[in-house]
Write an enzyme that holds these catalytic residues in place. Structure first.
Site, PDB file in Angstrom:
ATOM      1  N   GLY A 121       0.807  -1.210   0.000  1.00 47.89           N
ATOM      2  CA  GLY A 121       0.000   0.000   0.000  1.00 47.89           C
ATOM      3  C   GLY A 121       0.843   1.264   0.000  1.00 47.89           C
ATOM      4  O   GLY A 121       1.273   1.739   1.059  1.00 47.89           O
ATOM      5  N   THR A 123       0.451   3.833  -3.160  1.00 47.78           N
ATOM      6  CA  THR A 123      -0.236   4.859  -3.958  1.00 47.78           C
ATOM      7  C   THR A 123      -1.539   5.316  -3.298  1.00 47.78           C
ATOM      8  O   THR A 123      -2.297   4.506  -2.770  1.00 47.78           O
ATOM      9  CB  THR A 123      -0.535   4.309  -5.370  1.00 47.78           C
ATOM     10  OG1 THR A 123       0.662   3.748  -5.902  1.00 47.78           O
ATOM     11  CG2 THR A 123      -1.033   5.414  -6.295  1.00 47.78           C
ATOM     12  N   THR A 129       2.015   9.668  -8.187  1.00 46.50           N
ATOM     13  CA  THR A 129       3.453   9.392  -8.252  1.00 46.50           C
ATOM     14  C   THR A 129       4.238  10.158  -7.182  1.00 46.50           C
ATOM     15  O   THR A 129       5.348   9.780  -6.824  1.00 46.50           O
ATOM     16  CB  THR A 129       3.962   9.817  -9.658  1.00 46.50           C
ATOM     17  OG1 THR A 129       3.135   9.201 -10.637  1.00 46.50           O
ATOM     18  CG2 THR A 129       5.378   9.404  -9.879  1.00 46.50           C
ATOM     19  N   GLU A 243      12.209  -4.668  -7.647  1.00 46.58           N
ATOM     20  CA  GLU A 243      10.895  -4.615  -8.296  1.00 46.58           C
ATOM     21  C   GLU A 243      11.037  -4.364  -9.802  1.00 46.58           C
ATOM     22  O   GLU A 243      10.433  -5.049 -10.621  1.00 46.58           O
ATOM     23  CB  GLU A 243      10.064  -3.501  -7.659  1.00 46.58           C
ATOM     24  CG  GLU A 243       8.641  -3.439  -8.172  1.00 46.58           C
ATOM     25  CD  GLU A 243       7.936  -2.162  -7.709  1.00 46.58           C
ATOM     26  OE1 GLU A 243       7.043  -2.258  -6.875  1.00 46.58           O
ATOM     27  OE2 GLU A 243       8.294  -1.066  -8.203  1.00 46.58           O
TER      28      GLU A 243
HETATM   29  C1  LIG Z   1      -3.503  -2.120 -12.190  1.00 49.53           C
HETATM   30  C2  LIG Z   1      -2.648  -1.337 -11.261  1.00 49.53           C
HETATM   31  C3  LIG Z   1      -2.063  -1.961 -10.176  1.00 49.53           C
HETATM   32  C4  LIG Z   1      -1.329  -1.214  -9.257  1.00 49.53           C
HETATM   33  N1  LIG Z   1      -0.843  -1.828  -8.122  1.00 49.53           N
HETATM   34  C5  LIG Z   1      -0.333  -1.063  -7.138  1.00 49.53           C
HETATM   35  C6  LIG Z   1      -0.027  -1.628  -5.861  1.00 49.53           C
HETATM   36  O1  LIG Z   1      -0.193  -2.830  -5.628  1.00 49.53           O
HETATM   37  N2  LIG Z   1       0.425  -0.799  -4.885  1.00 49.53           N
HETATM   38  C7  LIG Z   1       0.602   0.538  -5.083  1.00 49.53           C
HETATM   39  O2  LIG Z   1       1.002   1.229  -4.151  1.00 49.53           O
HETATM   40  N3  LIG Z   1       0.357   1.106  -6.300  1.00 49.53           N
HETATM   41  C8  LIG Z   1      -0.122   0.337  -7.308  1.00 49.53           C
HETATM   42  N4  LIG Z   1      -0.424   0.898  -8.535  1.00 49.53           N
HETATM   43  C9  LIG Z   1      -0.235   2.334  -8.719  1.00 49.53           C
HETATM   44  C10 LIG Z   1       0.842   2.670  -9.723  1.00 49.53           C
HETATM   45  O3  LIG Z   1       2.096   2.501  -9.142  1.00 49.53           O
HETATM   46  C11 LIG Z   1       0.552   4.090 -10.186  1.00 49.53           C
HETATM   47  O4  LIG Z   1      -0.621   4.066 -10.976  1.00 49.53           O
HETATM   48  C12 LIG Z   1       1.687   4.680 -10.943  1.00 49.53           C
HETATM   49  O5  LIG Z   1       2.798   4.844 -10.119  1.00 49.53           O
HETATM   50  C13 LIG Z   1       1.300   6.045 -11.544  1.00 49.53           C
HETATM   51  O6  LIG Z   1       0.695   6.852 -10.555  1.00 49.53           O
HETATM   52  P1  LIG Z   1      -0.730   7.529 -10.835  1.00 49.53           P
HETATM   53  O7  LIG Z   1      -1.630   6.511 -11.421  1.00 49.53           O
HETATM   54  O8  LIG Z   1      -1.197   8.187  -9.596  1.00 49.53           O
HETATM   55  O9  LIG Z   1      -0.437   8.581 -11.937  1.00 49.53           O
HETATM   56  P2  LIG Z   1      -0.122  10.174 -11.746  1.00 49.53           P
HETATM   57  O10 LIG Z   1       0.972  10.356 -10.747  1.00 49.53           O
HETATM   58  O11 LIG Z   1      -1.435  10.823 -11.500  1.00 49.53           O
HETATM   59  O12 LIG Z   1       0.400  10.500 -13.171  1.00 49.53           O
HETATM   60  C14 LIG Z   1      -0.459  10.536 -14.328  1.00 49.53           C
HETATM   61  C15 LIG Z   1       0.418  10.598 -15.564  1.00 49.53           C
HETATM   62  O13 LIG Z   1       1.209  11.780 -15.517  1.00 49.53           O
HETATM   63  C16 LIG Z   1       2.585  11.450 -15.588  1.00 49.53           C
HETATM   64  N5  LIG Z   1       3.337  12.363 -14.716  1.00 49.53           N
HETATM   65  C17 LIG Z   1       3.107  12.640 -13.409  1.00 49.53           C
HETATM   66  N6  LIG Z   1       4.024  13.512 -12.953  1.00 49.53           N
HETATM   67  C18 LIG Z   1       4.855  13.783 -13.995  1.00 49.53           C
HETATM   68  C19 LIG Z   1       6.011  14.596 -14.162  1.00 49.53           C
HETATM   69  N7  LIG Z   1       6.513  15.319 -13.165  1.00 49.53           N
HETATM   70  N8  LIG Z   1       6.607  14.623 -15.369  1.00 49.53           N
HETATM   71  C20 LIG Z   1       6.108  13.904 -16.394  1.00 49.53           C
HETATM   72  N9  LIG Z   1       5.034  13.106 -16.304  1.00 49.53           N
HETATM   73  C21 LIG Z   1       4.412  13.051 -15.121  1.00 49.53           C
HETATM   74  C22 LIG Z   1       2.717  10.010 -15.156  1.00 49.53           C
HETATM   75  O14 LIG Z   1       3.834   9.421 -15.760  1.00 49.53           O
HETATM   76  C23 LIG Z   1       1.394   9.422 -15.642  1.00 49.53           C
HETATM   77  O15 LIG Z   1       1.533   8.992 -16.974  1.00 49.53           O
HETATM   78  C24 LIG Z   1      -1.122   0.161  -9.488  1.00 49.53           C
HETATM   79  C25 LIG Z   1      -1.674   0.775 -10.617  1.00 49.53           C
HETATM   80  C26 LIG Z   1      -2.445   0.061 -11.487  1.00 49.53           C
HETATM   81  C27 LIG Z   1      -3.085   0.760 -12.651  1.00 49.53           C
END
Ligand SMILES: Cc1cc2nc3c(=O)[nH]c(=O)nc-3n(C[C@H](O)[C@H](O)[C@H](O)COP(=O)(O)OP(=O)(O)OC[C@H]3O[C@@H](n4cnc5c(N)ncnc54)[C@H](O)[C@@H]3O)c2cc1C
Length: 385
Positions: A121, A123, A129, A243
């Protein structure tokens, strides 16, 4: 084809196990968005999920190349290790930073399959991110932490007994850097589920058993704090190379599956009185996908070599993850195109794998964030955030 070698016995064993879980099994799980429990049980029973746990704690004590070989072969066989891969790396947080008591209490039970550590846990809906801005808090009262907040995309939470949880123990305003003041708790979800812990599944475009979870004053014994309070971000970061390497191995396995599937289909499919594979317009994309996969595989091998030599190969692990994710996505696109209309039919499995592999452009780290790491930490370009 000259593919990655090494760990041949392990590869052979995993391939054999996977024959009990053919395409039809994965297709049905996908259709029903069902957790592949029988597959995970078989993998656990055969000891593969305990590959990286030291022998002193009941595991096989193997190195990361063995873990990578296991995950690659699962994906190459048409399966999907997303149902259980996290145990290989989340376990590392306990192993590297846990106390002797915690390791003795949990690792043997994880190795035997008595306890499942599948949930991770980190995100949150608002932080994304930007992990340092996460809002879930853990407040200590006596010997207990009380956790409040929400996580999202907590995959496998419904199929896990334990969760490695990152939360804030010191308020933002009181820390020098926002990544300070975060702590890792090992949560025993069996005791709090449906009481102070609510888990809600999220349906996704592929079968992934992911969820959002809510904490309402969830009690966690203070003895379940991993390492020191406030240093949790560092502990989570320290597991990232493993990872990245393991996910890259899955992508390489998928890329091989797509390439082999496309080559085989193209050789069999006859249009204009000859196999479509005789057209260079069909051959070249398959050859190109192979070249891209092999290059990514070499980078993965380099990341593994450095990791096993005791280095901290942030650059190579990130490169391997990004190149392997790109190679597998390119192979997926090529494979779908090679199949023409049949690529869209469920029974060919191409569309299922196509949906599954898309994830690795976004999670567990997105391509943009890897590029940002390379730009700023490897090439020394100015920080953008
Ligand atoms: C199916 C699935 C399983 C997952 N499993 C887990 C889990 O088990 N545990 C867990 O903790 N998380 C999990 N995640 C979360 C995953 O790690 C995040 O979705 C991922 O890190 C991206 O974060 P976000 O979705 O909040 O995107 P955001 O941070 O909202 O970003 C959206 C987009 O903008 C881009 N972006 C953001 N900031 C910047 C920047 N400064 N410069 C350029 N581009 C940028 C990103 O690259 C992305 O393409 C999972 C996600 C999915 C979809």
């Amino acid at each position: 084809m000259r593919y990655e070698t090494g760990n041949e016995d392990i590869r052979e064993g995993v391939r054999r196990l996977c024959t009990d879980f053919p395409d039809a099994y994965w297709r049905q799980c996908d259709r029903e968005q069902a957790y592949p429990k029988d597959f995970v049980d078989a993998l656990t029973k055969a000891g593969y999920l305990a590959a990286l746990i030291p022998q002193d704690y009941g595991g096989s004590g193997l190195t990361i190349s063995a873990g990578a070989a296991i995950l690659e072969e699962i994906h190459r066989s048409g399966g999907n290790a997303a149902a259980c891969h996290a145990q290989m790396y989340t376990m590392g947080t306990v192993l590297r930073h846990g106390s002797d008591e915690q390791k003795k209490a949990y690792l043997p039970a994880i190795a035997s399959g008595e306890l499942r550590l599948q949930a991770f846990g980190v995100t949150e809906p608002t932080s994304g991110t930007d992990t340092g801005s996460l809002r879930t808090t853990a407040r200590r009262e006596g010997d207990t932490y009380f956790v409040n907040g929400q996580k999202i995309w907590t995959s496998r939470a419904e199929h896990s007994d334990l969760m490695v949880l990152l939360c804030r123990t010191t308020p933002h305003e009181e820390v020098a850097k926002k990544t300070d003041g975060l702590s890792v708790l090992l949560v025993d979800m069996r005791e709090v589920r449906d009481k102070s812990l609510t888990i809600r599944p999220i349906r996704t475009m592929m079968n992934h058993s992911t969820t959002e979870i809510f904490f309402d004053n969830m009690p966690v014994p203070a003895e379940n704090l991993i390492g020191e309070e406030g240093k949790g971000f560092r502990y989570i970061l320290s597991g990232m190379n493993a990872e990245r390497i393991l996910i890259a191995a899955e992508c390489i396995g998928d890329a091989k599956w797509f390439i082999e599937k496309a080559a085989s289909y193209a050789s069999d499919r006859v249009v204009f009185d000859r196999p479509i594979a005789r057209n260079q317009g069909i051959q070249f994309p398959i050859a190109k996908a192979y070249a891209q996969m092999r290059a990514a595989e070499l980078m993965l091998r380099e990341a593994i070599r450095l990791y096993e030599a005791g280095n901290n190969p942030g650059e190579e692990a990130n490169l391997a993850k990004m190149l392997a994710a790109d190679a597998s996505w390119a192979a997926a696109e090529m494979c779908l195109q090679t199949h023409g209309g049949f690529g869209f039919a469920e029974e060919y499995d191409v569309e299922r794998k196509f949906r599954e592999i898309r994830l690795y452009q976004v999670a567990p780290i997105s391509t943009n964030l890897i590029l940002s790491y390379l730009a700023e930490h490897v090439l020394g370009l100015p920080r953008s955030f």
